[in-house]
Design a protein around this motif. Structure first.
Motif, PDB file in Angstrom:
ATOM      1  N   TYR A  17       1.501   4.898  -8.872  1.00  0.00           N
ATOM      2  CA  TYR A  17       1.061   5.084  -7.638  1.00  0.00           C
ATOM      3  C   TYR A  17       0.304   6.630  -8.454  1.00  0.00           C
ATOM      4  O   TYR A  17       1.464   7.786  -8.417  1.00  0.00           O
ATOM      5  CB  TYR A  17       1.681   5.294  -6.713  1.00  0.00           C
ATOM      6  CG  TYR A  17       0.852   6.244  -5.161  1.00  0.00           C
ATOM      7  CD1 TYR A  17      -0.608   5.900  -4.406  1.00  0.00           C
ATOM      8  CD2 TYR A  17       1.519   7.449  -4.778  1.00  0.00           C
ATOM      9  CE1 TYR A  17      -0.556   6.228  -3.152  1.00  0.00           C
ATOM     10  CE2 TYR A  17       0.810   8.143  -3.452  1.00  0.00           C
ATOM     11  CZ  TYR A  17      -0.216   7.502  -3.410  1.00  0.00           C
ATOM     12  OH  TYR A  17      -0.857   8.269  -1.601  1.00  0.00           O
ATOM     13  N   SER A  54       0.931  -1.256  -0.046  1.00  0.00           N
ATOM     14  CA  SER A  54      -0.130  -0.003   0.069  1.00  0.00           C
ATOM     15  C   SER A  54       0.357   1.068   0.048  1.00  0.00           C
ATOM     16  O   SER A  54       1.947   0.601   0.601  1.00  0.00           O
ATOM     17  CB  SER A  54      -0.970  -0.211   1.161  1.00  0.00           C
ATOM     18  OG  SER A  54      -1.726  -1.361   0.991  1.00  0.00           O
ATOM     19  N   ALA A  55       0.446   2.051  -0.590  1.00  0.00           N
ATOM     20  CA  ALA A  55       1.051   3.469  -0.263  1.00  0.00           C
ATOM     21  C   ALA A  55       0.273   4.294  -0.191  1.00  0.00           C
ATOM     22  O   ALA A  55      -1.056   5.155   0.329  1.00  0.00           O
ATOM     23  CB  ALA A  55       1.382   3.865  -1.811  1.00  0.00           C
ATOM     24  N   TYR A  67       3.926  -0.519 -10.687  1.00  0.00           N
ATOM     25  CA  TYR A  67       2.475  -0.004 -10.149  1.00  0.00           C
ATOM     26  C   TYR A  67       2.618   1.315  -9.773  1.00  0.00           C
ATOM     27  O   TYR A  67       4.212   2.341  -9.706  1.00  0.00           O
ATOM     28  CB  TYR A  67       2.351  -0.498  -8.757  1.00  0.00           C
ATOM     29  CG  TYR A  67       2.209  -1.948  -8.444  1.00  0.00           C
ATOM     30  CD1 TYR A  67       0.777  -2.688  -9.010  1.00  0.00           C
ATOM     31  CD2 TYR A  67       3.357  -3.020  -8.921  1.00  0.00           C
ATOM     32  CE1 TYR A  67       0.815  -4.199  -9.398  1.00  0.00           C
ATOM     33  CE2 TYR A  67       2.677  -4.583  -8.844  1.00  0.00           C
ATOM     34  CZ  TYR A  67       1.833  -4.890  -8.971  1.00  0.00           C
ATOM     35  OH  TYR A  67       1.499  -6.736  -8.778  1.00  0.00           O
ATOM     36  N   LYS A 111      -3.757   3.667  -0.041  1.00  0.00           N
ATOM     37  CA  LYS A 111      -4.001   3.519  -1.529  1.00  0.00           C
ATOM     38  C   LYS A 111      -3.442   1.531  -1.249  1.00  0.00           C
ATOM     39  O   LYS A 111      -2.450   1.878  -1.430  1.00  0.00           O
ATOM     40  CB  LYS A 111      -3.984   3.661  -2.627  1.00  0.00           C
ATOM     41  CG  LYS A 111      -4.819   5.563  -2.920  1.00  0.00           C
ATOM     42  CD  LYS A 111      -4.669   5.753  -4.043  1.00  0.00           C
ATOM     43  CE  LYS A 111      -5.568   6.842  -4.153  1.00  0.00           C
ATOM     44  NZ  LYS A 111      -5.506   7.890  -5.896  1.00  0.00           N
ATOM     45  N   GLU A 170      -1.335  10.449  -6.799  1.00  0.00           N
ATOM     46  CA  GLU A 170      -2.693  11.326  -5.907  1.00  0.00           C
ATOM     47  C   GLU A 170      -2.675  12.599  -5.432  1.00  0.00           C
ATOM     48  O   GLU A 170      -1.099  13.402  -6.136  1.00  0.00           O
ATOM     49  CB  GLU A 170      -1.960  10.727  -4.090  1.00  0.00           C
ATOM     50  CG  GLU A 170      -3.020  11.204  -3.041  1.00  0.00           C
ATOM     51  CD  GLU A 170      -4.342  10.853  -2.904  1.00  0.00           C
ATOM     52  OE1 GLU A 170      -5.353  11.690  -3.485  1.00  0.00           O
ATOM     53  OE2 GLU A 170      -4.605   9.204  -2.935  1.00  0.00           O
ATOM     54  N   LEU A 203      -2.439  -0.865  -3.296  1.00  0.00           N
ATOM     55  CA  LEU A 203      -1.011  -1.331  -5.224  1.00  0.00           C
ATOM     56  C   LEU A 203      -1.472  -2.893  -5.361  1.00  0.00           C
ATOM     57  O   LEU A 203      -1.889  -3.250  -6.740  1.00  0.00           O
ATOM     58  CB  LEU A 203       0.379  -1.116  -4.635  1.00  0.00           C
ATOM     59  CG  LEU A 203       0.463   0.544  -4.740  1.00  0.00           C
ATOM     60  CD1 LEU A 203       2.589  -0.021  -4.094  1.00  0.00           C
ATOM     61  CD2 LEU A 203       0.083   0.607  -4.770  1.00  0.00           C
ATOM     62  N   ILE A 241       4.978   3.716   1.724  1.00  0.00           N
ATOM     63  CA  ILE A 241       5.463   2.197   0.169  1.00  0.00           C
ATOM     64  C   ILE A 241       5.245   1.410   1.847  1.00  0.00           C
ATOM     65  O   ILE A 241       6.427   1.412   2.120  1.00  0.00           O
ATOM     66  CB  ILE A 241       5.614   2.132  -0.248  1.00  0.00           C
ATOM     67  CG1 ILE A 241       5.718   3.361  -1.234  1.00  0.00           C
ATOM     68  CG2 ILE A 241       5.616   0.915  -1.636  1.00  0.00           C
ATOM     69  CD1 ILE A 241       7.080   3.601  -2.500  1.00  0.00           C
TER      70      ILE A 241
END
Length: 387
Positions: free
Chosen positions: A115, A46-47, A113, A97, A117, A99, A140
């Motif tokens: 990301y 996730s990030a 991936y 979010k 935002e 990933l 991350i």
């Protein structure tokens, strides 16, 4: 073993309200021919973006934190907490979010991936002062099964242009030039429009010129005059001013000009009532000017410096600080005649009475194009970790 690489494509500096895009690549570095080669598994990644605030206990008195809101899950190493182990408090964060879930990488395989935002437009700018710090990071988090979470932090810088969020974008897209042969995503188009709008607003605000003339005087009379053509600048610009001592009644022996920031804590958060503000000098010009009719200076505003801003805790302002050393005697007694020969020699006196005084001129410093500021950023666009 898995290598995690995070890369900010445009650089590590952004305007508040822009879209941050980071490409995160997960790689199994072992080759397929290696005898110890095997597939690697990650449970999830996730990030999240957050802004960490830290204050000096000697200068800032913050209200006590509410112990009843202590999050027990934050102590669990299997819970994604972006600011885990960092000093200070998280004052701003975006929703996390995911990933991926259950990633399998064969030897030599890698997967990337993207990301994206939008940075909050009402947050504070990045700032490292003597009393407070605002630091932005993209964190991350990755986890193997039955293992603690590993965090990769990507620091970046945020510039804030006040008034940008109140500007209404034109509804007629036809007024903006576009290339019909290129397909442009809506999000990138809006982000590009925000950066272009900020650049235009900054250009309008800092290109206005009007003569500002100030008389320089002390208790004994006029020393000279100072001229400056604008008082609003962008970081990266030069502050230019000129002096005219020819019309002065009091001879000026030396002057200095310092480009300074004034960091002050709001009254309700001051550790001590009436505590002094903190000053930082970014550039300085000093010159001996006896018998000088005119002089000038040019002070660069560092691209790495923070534009002026105000939050509920701290305020940062810019100013020019002048210091003058004037003669306590008349101009005729400042020098001693040393020879009556054809080539007349004038010799300066060894001692003389002087007067000193200072003066402050407030100026306004705004952000600049974030791409330009990225060239001198202390942050790297690429960060990595091995898990």
């Amino acid at each position: 073993m898995i290598e995690v690489l995070a890369k900010l494509g445009r650089g590590p500096v952004f305007l508040a309200g822009e879209v941050l895009e980071c490409v995160i690549t997960f790689t199994n570095p072992l080759s397929a021919s290696s005898t110890s080669a095997s597939s690697e598994m990650l449970a999830w990644a996730s990030a999240q973006i957050h802004c960490q605030f830290h204050a000096s206990e000697n200068r800032v008195a913050l209200p006590p934190s509410d112990g009843s809101k202590h999050d027990v899950q934050a102590e669990n190493e299997t819970v994604f907490v972006p600011n885990r182990g960092e000093r200070g408090q998280c004052i701003l964060s975006t929703p996390p979010k995911i990933l991926f879930c259950d990633l399998r990488l064969d030897p030599g395989e890698s997967k990337s991936y993207s990301y994206c935002e939008t940075l909050p437009i009402d947050g504070p700018p990045s700032f490292r002062g003597q009393s407070v710090k605002y630091v932005y990071k993209l964190t991350i988090g990755c986890q193997r099964v039955n293992s603690p979470i590993k965090l990769l932090r990507v620091p970046f810088r945020v510039l804030v242009l006040h008034g940008l969020k109140d500007y209404q974008f034109p509804q007629d897209e036809a007024v903006a030039p576009s290339n019909p042969f290129l397909e442009e995503e809506e999000g990138l188009k809006k982000d590009s429009g925000l950066a272009d709008l900020a650049t235009e607003l900054l250009m309008v605000a800092t290109s206005r010129r009007s003569l500002h003339l100030y008389n320089i005087s002390n208790t004994r009379g006029k020393v000279g005059s100072f001229c400056i053509f604008k008082t609003v600048y962008k970081i990266g610009e030069d502050v230019i001013g000129t002096f005219n001592f020819s019309e002065g009644d009091i001879p000026c022996l030396q002057f200095s000009v310092s480009l300074q920031t004034e960091e002050s804590i709001q009254e309700e958060f001051q550790r001590r009532r009436g505590q002094p503000v903190s000053f930082s000098t970014h550039a300085r010009h000093q010159e001996a000017c006896l018998h000088t009719a005119q002089s000038s200076f040019s002070l660069p505003i560092p691209l790495s410096s923070t534009p002026g801003f105000t939050t509920n805790i701290v305020s940062l302002k810019w100013r020019l600080h002048f210091e003058f050393v004037t003669s306590g005697e008349s101009a005729g007694t400042c020098l001693v005649r040393g020879s009556q020969s054809e080539a007349v020699t004038w010799t300066g006196v060894e001692q003389m009475e002087v007067d000193t005084f200072s003066w402050d001129l407030p100026i306004k410093v705004l952000p600049t194009n974030p791409i330009l500021a990225s060239y001198v950023s202390q942050f790297s666009s690429t960060n990595s970790i091995t898990i």
